[in-house]
Design a protein around this motif. Structure first.
Motif, PDB file in Angstrom:
ATOM      1  N   LEU A  78      -1.532  10.006   6.100  1.00  0.00           N
ATOM      2  CA  LEU A  78      -2.571  10.926   5.618  1.00  0.00           C
ATOM      3  C   LEU A  78      -2.039  12.344   5.504  1.00  0.00           C
ATOM      4  O   LEU A  78      -2.337  13.058   4.553  1.00  0.00           O
ATOM      5  N   GLY A 120      -7.093   6.186  -1.550  1.00  0.00           N
ATOM      6  CA  GLY A 120      -6.953   5.939  -0.107  1.00  0.00           C
ATOM      7  C   GLY A 120      -5.549   5.419   0.145  1.00  0.00           C
ATOM      8  O   GLY A 120      -4.890   4.925  -0.766  1.00  0.00           O
ATOM      9  N   SER A 127       0.829  -1.208   0.000  1.00  0.00           N
ATOM     10  CA  SER A 127       0.000   0.000   0.000  1.00  0.00           C
ATOM     11  C   SER A 127       0.865   1.261   0.000  1.00  0.00           C
ATOM     12  O   SER A 127       2.067   1.210   0.240  1.00  0.00           O
ATOM     13  N   LYS A 179      -4.546   2.882   1.523  1.00  0.00           N
ATOM     14  CA  LYS A 179      -4.366   1.433   1.453  1.00  0.00           C
ATOM     15  C   LYS A 179      -4.244   0.968   0.002  1.00  0.00           C
ATOM     16  O   LYS A 179      -4.086  -0.214  -0.268  1.00  0.00           O
ATOM     17  N   GLN A 180      -4.372   1.912  -0.930  1.00  0.00           N
ATOM     18  CA  GLN A 180      -4.291   1.526  -2.336  1.00  0.00           C
ATOM     19  C   GLN A 180      -2.891   1.010  -2.668  1.00  0.00           C
ATOM     20  O   GLN A 180      -1.890   1.510  -2.156  1.00  0.00           O
ATOM     21  N   ASN A 235      -1.144   5.525  10.025  1.00  0.00           N
ATOM     22  CA  ASN A 235      -2.177   6.080   9.159  1.00  0.00           C
ATOM     23  C   ASN A 235      -2.262   7.589   9.266  1.00  0.00           C
ATOM     24  O   ASN A 235      -2.399   8.284   8.256  1.00  0.00           O
TER      25      ASN A 235
END
Lengths: 347, 344, 521
Positions: free
Chosen positions: C401, C413, C368, C415-416, C397
């Motif tokens: 972000l 996102g 990710s 997690k892509q 996270n």
């Protein structure tokens, strides 16, 4: 710099020690070794060209061996007698192994660099298909002409079939006895012819292509060699030779263990080749011949030596299979490391 | 030299095949409950062995064709435990505990060897495994075991080919917390035990080391550039795989009821590898779900082909089909992997 | 003059990028055409098409038309090209390592023993080694190579002898129409280069057409009739050798550097006269490129650019430092001596390397965005790691972000999977990783290659910001001189494996052109 290969010396030493403890007569061992030379030579020769072409040890020679067994079963099934039967078995075996060799070669072109593991698994796949045809197929969806070959349940070939109609037709031809040593000259001449054939192939432009592809595949491709085709040719020659080898092997034994005769033919042939001083990059006829003598001397004497030293013959048997697997493992590890070091230097 | 692409996944063929077999099984009135019970048993037998492959694949050390090394460590742990009279669930757990040091030690040496043959691990591992199994054959003959249930009664010295675990810990895990739902036997203890292994592996993948291991497998040069000691982490993965394989072997024997010595573990790697590949791990990363799905598919195929083979009066057929499927899947995966690396 | 080779409207795409675009070029009988271009200009692709390298067919072939001797050709394998009469001298040689010189020269054209070969009913084509050796020796001696040992594998020879064997291998053909030489003089000394060029002239006099690739513009000018300049896949210009100069060619290769943007950054260079980061006498080689006694001194807080023509060794720098290829030499960071390849010490000293091949070496494509950004901080600094070794995904996270927002990374996102992002966003992910790591010194390769204009600006600004805000010392290795002129304090120009000169952006462009061409003024 050519490095000294200690393998032949190691095998010679082991054989001598085991021979000493086995209390076997030299004459007996010699005769046994002669039989093994006749039985196994072609299978070992079959390994030489793929090694030269850079494909490593061809464990799928058991496919050629199974083609030979299929050839024999076909002849027994059709009840073709005598020399015609031998020729028929050889021809149908060659036909099958030619096609298999082509398929294997084409597949190996898709797994370059991992040919050896692929050939092991191809061997398992081939054994599966072979069993499917002869254990399941015969008598069910393949009509059997000779019901004596079938298992009592009516489907599948028996575990062991006798080659009685073909026994001793060729391997007692020109048999010479020199003070107890039996020399079947006709069979020797077949082995010699096969050795010569492999040697001559390597002296032709085709041999040069095998060597070029084995030394540096990319460079060979750039200098105009179709390396994919070259590698397929190598596999075809190897598989066909293995088939002929197994024809001779079974004919000499006089029966076919339908589901086990091919097993380990790959491992023992490879181990014999390595025992003679070959590597997975370089193999010659003399390695094969020396290796068969050394490996099979050891093979013959170890059970008895085990019996005499530890009063357990089984130990000797386990020992020789350990030697077979172990010598291949060591050859692989050393060779792969050398290759990597060489690559490191070239960069 | 023109690139040819491989046809779609063999999973499709296998699933179609399973559906056909399932249809046949229903037609000949094999009760679903017995199929499910058998499937549970086959899952317990093989699940951990398949899972044991995961750490090595994810660290880039490849499919563990040297699985027999771990299996042999498991066998050693079991015979030692049995010799000293281990019994019941304790005996079973003890056998795993005893095999771990052997597995860890042999895994260290094996991992070191694999680091030296990088890029050609499969074939080197295969023959290392074969060698270990065959040298252990010598050991089983000469080792000074004395337990009467393990040695030959008369004639021949050393351990028996197969040692019955009745009286030791046969099915001790299977019977643990087992309950019945209708005709279906739920082996809750076994499932829990395997579940614990799976969960610990899941949490491992969420640690720093686990993340570094996955990175080493997915992109070695990236990992090296970004501070991962490739050799060390790969060796760790080999140790993990070997230890898990030894535990898997103990679970297998416990369920099966026999310790199979000598050449029995020789070909142990191939079905496990094939099952993992069948689970759809064509990429560089393998997830636990691949392993589990793979075992289910692989074992259902075997399970369903048994009764069909019996109707055809050729009981060997199930084994033959398994052999063909196993090798076909591995060959397919090898070609697929080469295609991805662009070696074609 | 009769045209042997006619290329019209030739284009080649890799994925979505054009490696060659609408090339039209012709070559007369006996003409020698020089081919020059910077890194990534499309030279190699053009050669691969002509030489039948299978990589072309594998990646979808080419469009346009190639005519050889009036016939349209489309070679799919080197053997096709050879049959058509196209011979190529490869920079890395296509010699079979274990073969002797005669075996290599005669490979595929072996003489056979005629009388013995015909056994009744069976014709065995045995190789006549004697005859082969004789033929090979006569070719070699016509090239002035005499007295080499013909019984040892070619790997025993030095590179210059091997170069002549390679040349002999290619010209040993009755059908040769077009001879392509890829940097044949790179491994040769001066005298040998002259000898080789004489041989090339002789071939041309025999009516064979030649394409000659070299970074030595002097050689090109003295040998070739015409000179084609490629840039970014486009045939920029074709000069007539007698009417041009090395300066004109170099200027054409570099493109317009007149539109020089005004520098917008503050220099934070401490002026410690290059004591902070030092490389001394580094040697390494790989893929036909090499570093030869490469030395570089960098001051704390400066941005230094490294550039040069293609294949001058710049691409080996990072790999040598990180130990991805073997090398020797000394490195020191802030006084501490570090062995090349000792990544642990490099990380401890705050060094970070961002490689050229983004997809191959710079990312974990199946992981990710979050994993990719935080990886190095976790692996080298144990960040986000609890005492049990478990990672704290909540704080990961949050951090990620922040960076995806700040750098405007366009994604579905955090997690892509990073392999699903565009090239520009992937580069931003890599830079986010560097920002999070806060290295003291960073070496970045081709930061803007394959990235669209908008993202390019952003990435250059980020580098400047890192330098300004965090005092990061930055070494940028790039073939885009224009970009280096905008952001660097100094620019080092490489030539044949070592630094030819170190220039400042203010200097007139002639200085850069001379340095690129390897000419002292």
């Amino acid at each position: 710099m050519r490095k000294f290969n200690p393998a032949p010396l190691f095998f010679a030493l082991l054989s001598i020690i085991a021979f000493y403890y086995s209390d076997m007569s030299l004459l007996f061992v010699t005769n046994e070794v002669i039989i093994r030379i006749i039985r196994d030579s072609l299978l070992v020769f079959a390994l030489i060209i793929p090694v030269t072409a850079g494909m490593g040890l061809n464990f799928s020679i058991i496919i050629g061996a199974m083609a030979a067994q299929a050839g024999w079963i076909f002849m027994l099934d059709l009840q073709v007698p005598g020399i015609r039967g031998i020729a028929g078995a050889a021809l149908s075996g060659i036909f099958i192994s030619f096609i298999c060799g082509y398929i294997i070669g084409s597949y190996l072109n898709r797994v370059k660099g991992r040919e050896m593991i692929a050939t092991i698994i191809i061997g398992i796949l081939g054994a599966g298909i072979y069993q499917f045809i002869f254990l399941v197929g015969y008598g069910t969806f393949i009509p059997a002409h000779n019901s004596e070959l079938l298992l009592s349940r009516g489907a599948g070939i028996r575990d062991m079939v006798d080659l009685a109609p073909y026994r001793n037709i060729i391997d007692r031809l020109w048999l010479v006895d020199i003070s107890g040593i039996q020399l079947p000259l006709f069979m020797f001449s077949i082995v010699a012819a096969a050795a010569l054939a492999v040697k001559l192939i390597l002296l032709t432009p085709a041999g040069q292509r095998f060597r070029a592809a084995g030394s540096d595949r990319v460079a060979a491709e750039l200098s105009g060699i179709n390396t994919d085709r070259t590698r397929i040719q190598a596999m075809i020659i190897s598989t066909v030779l293995a088939c002929l080898g197994q024809i001779i092997f079974l004919q000499n034994i006089g029966m076919v263990n339908v589901y086990t005769a091919h097993m380990n033919s790959d491992i023992f042939s490879c181990a014999a080749l390595l025992a003679g001083g070959a590597t997975i990059k370089e193999a010659k006829i003399r390695h094969a011949l020396l290796g068969i003598v050394l490996f099979h001397s050891l093979y013959i004497v170890t059970p008895q030596a085990g019996q005499n030293i530890f009063s357990n013959a089984v130990l000797g048997e386990y020992f020789r299979s350990f030697i077979a697997y172990g010598s291949i493992a060591i050859a692989l590890i050393i060779n792969i490391r050398h290759e990597r070091e060489k690559q490191g230097r070239l960069q | 030299m023109i690139k040819k692409y491989l046809p779609p996944l063999p999973q499709v063929i296998i699933i179609v095949f399973i559906i056909i077999l399932l249809g046949l099984a229903i037609k000949i009135d094999i009760p679903a409950s017995s199929l499910i019970n058998d499937l549970f048993i086959r899952l317990i037998l093989n699940c951990v062995l398949v899972i044991s492959l995961i750490p090595m694949v994810n660290s880039g050390a490849g499919l563990n064709f040297g699985l027999p090394i771990g299996a042999v460590a498991g066998l050693l742990g079991m015979v030692i435990t049995a010799q000293f009279g281990g019994k019941g669930l304790t005996g079973f757990l003890l056998s795993i505990a005893v095999s771990i040091p052997f597995a860890a030690a042999s895994g260290t040496v094996y991992g070191h060897m694999l680091n030296r043959v990088k890029g050609r691990e499969e074939i080197a591992a295969t023959f290392t495994g074969f060698s270990i199994v065959s040298i252990m054959c010598l050991f089983w003959v000469v080792a000074p075991f004395t337990h009467p249930q393990m040695i030959w009664v008369l004639g021949g010295s050393g351990l028996r080919n197969t040692i019955g675990l009745r009286g030791f810990w046969e099915k001790s895990l299977y019977n643990l917390m087992q309950f019945k739902a209708g005709d279906i036997i739920i082996p809750a203890g076994s499932l829990l035990f395997i579940g614990i292994i799976i969960i610990s592996l899941y949490f491992f993948s969420r640690t720093r080391t686990g993340m570094m291991m996955n990175a080493a497998g997915e992109n070695e040069s990236f990992a090296r550039i970004n501070g991962v000691n490739i050799e060390k982490i790969r060796k760790l993965s080999v140790i993990m795989s070997t230890v898990l394989a030894s535990a898997g072997t103990c679970i297998y024997a416990q369920q099966y009821g026999f310790i199979e010595l000598y050449s029995a573990p020789l070909m142990a790697a191939f079905p496990a590898i094939s099952a993992l590949l069948l689970g759809g791990s064509s990429g560089k990363r393998v997830f636990l779900r691949h392993a589990i799905l793979g075992v289910i598919l692989y074992q259902s195929l075997y399970l369903l082909s048994l009764p069909v083979a019996n109707i055809l009066l050729v009981p060997e057929m199930a084994e033959i089909i398994r052999m063909i499927v196993t090798s076909f899947i591995i060959l397919y995966a090898l070609a697929k992997k080469s295609e991805e690396r662009g070696d074609v | 003059m009769e045209n042997i080779l006619e290329i019209s409207d030739l284009s080649k795409k890799f994925r979505s990028n054009y490696a060659l675009k609408n090339i039209s070029l012709s070559l007369g009988r006996g003409e020698i055409l020089g081919l020059v271009g910077a890194n990534g200009s499309g030279k190699t692709t053009l050669m691969n098409i002509l030489a039948g390298n299978p990589v072309i067919a594998d990646t979808g072939g080419f469009t346009g038309e190639i005519k050889l001797g009036g016939r349209i050709i489309s070679p799919a394998a080197p053997s096709d090209s050879l049959k058509l009469g196209i011979g190529m001298v490869y920079q890395e040689f296509a010699l079979i390592p274990s073969f002797t010189a005669p075996e290599n020269i005669m490979l595929g054209k072996e003489n056979l023993i005629s009388p013995v070969a015909s056994l009744p009913g069976l014709r065995i084509p045995l190789i006549d080694h004697k005859k082969n050796i004789h033929k090979a020796e006569s070719i070699l001696s016509s090239l002035g190579v005499n007295g080499i040992n013909i019984h040892v594998p070619v790997t025993e020879f030095n590179v210059s002898t091997r170069q002549f064997v390679e040349f002999a291998r290619v010209i040993n053909s009755d059908t040769l129409k077009l001879l392509i030489l890829d940097e044949p003089t790179a491994v040769l000394g001066r005298d040998e280069s002259i000898r080789l060029m004489d041989e090339v002239r002789k071939m041309a006099d025999k009516g064979i057409s030649v394409i000659f690739i070299s970074h030595r513009l002097e050689e090109i000018l003295s040998l070739c009739h015409r000179i084609a300049v490629l840039r970014d896949g486009i045939l920029e210009s074709v000069f007539t050798a007698s009417e041009t100069s090395a300066e004109d060619i170099a200027r054409c290769m570099l493109g317009s550097i007149h539109a020089r943007a005004i520098k917008t950054h503050n220099h934070t260079s401490s002026g410690d006269s290059g004591n902070y980061f030092r490389i001394k006498n580094m040697n390494s080689g790989s893929g036909g490129e090499s570093l030869r006694n490469f030395s570089l001194n960098v001051s704390k807080g400066e941005i230094i650019g490294i550039t040069g023509q293609s294949g001058q060794g710049q691409m080996l720098l990072g790999k040598s430092l990180m130990g991805l290829i073997p090398s020797d030499g000394e490195i020191s960071i802030d006084g501490e001596k570090i062995q090349p390849g000792d990544t642990a010490s490099l990380f401890r000293s705050g060094f970070y390397y961002i490689p050229e091949e983004r997809r191959r070496d710079g990312l974990l494509p199946e992981h990710s965005i979050a994993d990719n950004i935080t990886f190095t901080k976790i692996s080298t600094k144990r960040a986000f790691t609890s005492r049990t070794g478990l990672l704290n995904f909540k704080s990961i996270n949050e951090t990620v972000l922040k960076y995806t927002d700040e750098l405007d990374i366009k994604c579905a996102g955090i997690k892509q999977k990073v392999c699903e992002l565009s090239g520009g966003n992937q580069q931003k992910v890599i830079l986010a990783r560097a920002l999070l790591l806060k290295p003291e010194i960073m070496m970045i390769f081709e930061p803007t290659r394959g990235i669209d204009i908008g993202a390019k600006e952003m990435i250059l600004n980020m580098l400047l910001e890192m330098n300004r805000e965090m005092q990061t010392t930055i070494i940028i290795v790039s073939s885009e001189l224009e970009e280096l002129l905008r952001v660097c304090d100094r620019i080092a120009v490489l030539y044949e494996g070592s630094i030819f000169s170190v220039l400042t952006p203010e200097l007139p462009e002639e200085k850069f052109i001379h340095a690129f061409a390897g000419r002292a003024i």
